[in-house]
Write an enzyme that holds these catalytic residues in place. Sequence first.
Site, PDB file in Angstrom:
ATOM      1  N   CYS A 136      57.165 113.383  -7.412  1.00 52.81           N
ATOM      2  CA  CYS A 136      58.215 113.747  -6.440  1.00 52.81           C
ATOM      3  C   CYS A 136      58.298 115.257  -6.222  1.00 52.81           C
ATOM      4  CB  CYS A 136      59.567 113.215  -6.903  1.00 52.81           C
ATOM      5  SG  CYS A 136      59.564 111.433  -7.013  1.00 52.81           S
ATOM      6  N   HIS A 144      64.580 116.704  -2.393  1.00 54.60           N
ATOM      7  CA  HIS A 144      63.741 115.506  -2.482  1.00 54.60           C
ATOM      8  C   HIS A 144      64.646 114.292  -2.367  1.00 54.60           C
ATOM      9  CE1 HIS A 144      61.367 112.278  -3.869  1.00 54.60           C
ATOM     10  NE2 HIS A 144      61.974 112.197  -5.043  1.00 54.60           N
ATOM     11  N   ASN A 166      62.652 106.407  -0.928  1.00 56.10           N
ATOM     12  CA  ASN A 166      62.022 107.529  -1.649  1.00 56.10           C
ATOM     13  C   ASN A 166      60.525 107.534  -1.336  1.00 56.10           C
ATOM     14  OD1 ASN A 166      60.892 109.265  -3.519  1.00 56.10           O
ATOM     15  ND2 ASN A 166      62.075 108.501  -5.262  1.00 56.10           N
TER      16      ASN A 166
END
Length: 331
Positions: free
Chosen positions: A113, A258, A288
């Site tokens: 990520c 993020h 995500n």
Amino acid sequence: MPRTEFISTGYYVPERVVTNLELEDYMDTSDDWIRKRSGIEERRWCKEGQGGSDMAKVATERALEKAGMEADEIDCIVVATISPDYFFPGTGVFLQRKLGLSEIPCFDLRNQCSGFLYALQVADAFIRLGQYRRILLVGTEIHSTGLQVNDVGRDTAVLFGDGAGVAILGPTDDEERGVLAVRTHADGNFAEKLWAPAPACIKNPFISHQDIDDMLVRPFMTGKEVFRHAVTRMPEAIHEVLDEAGLTLDQIDMVIPHQANLRISEMVQRRLGLSDDKIYNNIMRYGNTTAASIPIALSEAVDEGKIERGDLVAFTAFGSGFTWGGALVRW
Ligand code: UT7
């Protein structure tokens, strides 16, 4: 030494929208659970045969068009992904070929990520050193093919989605603008808190029927612990880059976090004391997308006119590794 500026951005998400209600057909979950815990309403899933390099190609074409540039002006590609088209070679060379480019270097980074921030740090250094003049920076992920879309994998299957975001970077002599600071961190003590234990070259063979039967080919996450660290590290990373640039929180115009969980973004927002118009979230629509989430959100925010030349923009990410980081850009 010149600074690195963002010349253009672009993104692509697959056409197929998968709602929480659709996921209810595949596993014991509910729209209510997913929304309450993560804020996610829907995500995108690619179609059969579509790879991260295909999505990145479209995102790149959009960025090139916005910049009025031709693909052959790109002299280096840096790709961040944990879902490469193939085990090897990396996604970079497939993207290079699909863009009709040849012989320019293609770097492939992982870093989950935080991948886009790690890639930005590398690209920023290259540009400031004068090694390249037009770097294509890519975050692209296809998660839909690696999730266990059933009761066993429901804790992660509902969270992740597919998509690609890119930025074209180049040097600027304008001392007021460009990348002001990038900082990345990692703590391998937490590697197994969010990981995929198979396939794994530490085992022989690196993939077995047993791995598949045991459903090891998927993300495993200790969600609460990841959450706890994320909401601490992400604000910390923003403070760190602000300190490095000699700037303060009240000077920030936009934070692009993020997109791991809307509740994480909300807590980061509260901890930094940001008003709603100073943080951009789109996890509701895309889930995500790990390394792709910051460049997709950035590109959308720019397209929507929420980021304008001269604005102070901050990025922050946290994820598997653990890895985390922050960046500060005068747009
Ligand atoms: O991208 C960077 C890395 N990722 C993150 O930053 C994610 C960080 N963590 C999180 O966002 C949250 O921990 C989650 C959204 C993943 C989970 O939320 P939570 O409040 O921590 O839930 P939990 O894991 O403690 O699970 C609560 C309950 C459990 O049932 P019991 O044990 O209470 O009976 C789970 O089995 O929810 C159950 N559960 C589900 N129920 C319906 C887990 N997944 C699901 C699901 N649908 N999809």
